[in-house]
Motif scaffolding. Structure first.
Motif, PDB file in Angstrom:
ATOM      1  N   GLY A   1       0.818  -1.210   0.000  1.00 26.21           N
ATOM      2  CA  GLY A   1       0.000   0.000   0.000  1.00 26.21           C
ATOM      3  C   GLY A   1       0.847   1.253   0.000  1.00 26.21           C
ATOM      4  O   GLY A   1       0.580   2.199  -0.749  1.00 26.21           O
ATOM      5  N   ARG A   2       1.888   1.256   0.816  1.00 23.78           N
ATOM      6  CA  ARG A   2       2.788   2.416   0.842  1.00 23.78           C
ATOM      7  C   ARG A   2       3.507   2.573  -0.490  1.00 23.78           C
ATOM      8  O   ARG A   2       3.685   3.694  -0.980  1.00 23.78           O
ATOM      9  CB  ARG A   2       3.792   2.284   1.983  1.00 23.78           C
ATOM     10  N   THR A   3       3.892   1.443  -1.101  1.00 24.46           N
ATOM     11  CA  THR A   3       4.566   1.486  -2.397  1.00 24.46           C
ATOM     12  C   THR A   3       3.641   2.057  -3.474  1.00 24.46           C
ATOM     13  O   THR A   3       4.059   2.895  -4.275  1.00 24.46           O
ATOM     14  CB  THR A   3       5.043   0.078  -2.806  1.00 24.46           C
ATOM     15  N   ASP A   4       2.397   1.619  -3.477  1.00 24.23           N
ATOM     16  CA  ASP A   4       1.427   2.133  -4.450  1.00 24.23           C
ATOM     17  C   ASP A   4       1.243   3.640  -4.291  1.00 24.23           C
ATOM     18  O   ASP A   4       1.187   4.377  -5.277  1.00 24.23           O
ATOM     19  CB  ASP A   4       0.072   1.442  -4.294  1.00 24.23           C
ATOM     20  N   GLN A   5       1.172   4.103  -3.059  1.00 25.03           N
ATOM     21  CA  GLN A   5       1.009   5.529  -2.810  1.00 25.03           C
ATOM     22  C   GLN A   5       2.224   6.307  -3.294  1.00 25.03           C
ATOM     23  O   GLN A   5       2.088   7.381  -3.905  1.00 25.03           O
ATOM     24  CB  GLN A   5       0.800   5.785  -1.317  1.00 25.03           C
TER      25      GLN A   5
END
Length: 57
Positions: free
Chosen positions: A35-39
């Motif tokens: 999720g952090r990577t996608d953001q």
């Protein structure tokens, strides 16, 4: 920045927030990290588009 790009980037950012939240709620560190990577990817794309727009003006 085209409207389609804005929508795609924003939806990717929101999806990342959802993944991160679900990862936290379920104690799934991998999902949270995804999720952090996608953001982050979304934010980089948005910054690149803003730079392009600045040079077009």
């Amino acid at each position: 920045m085209g409207m389609d790009d804005k929508i795609d980037n924003k939806s990717e950012e929101l999806g990342g927030k959802v993944k991160e939240g679900l990862g936290r709620a379920t104690d799934d560190e991998q999902l949270e990290a995804e999720g952090r990577t996608d953001q982050t990817k979304s934010n980089v794309k948005q910054a690149g588009e803003k730079i392009k727009d600045a040079f077009k003006s």
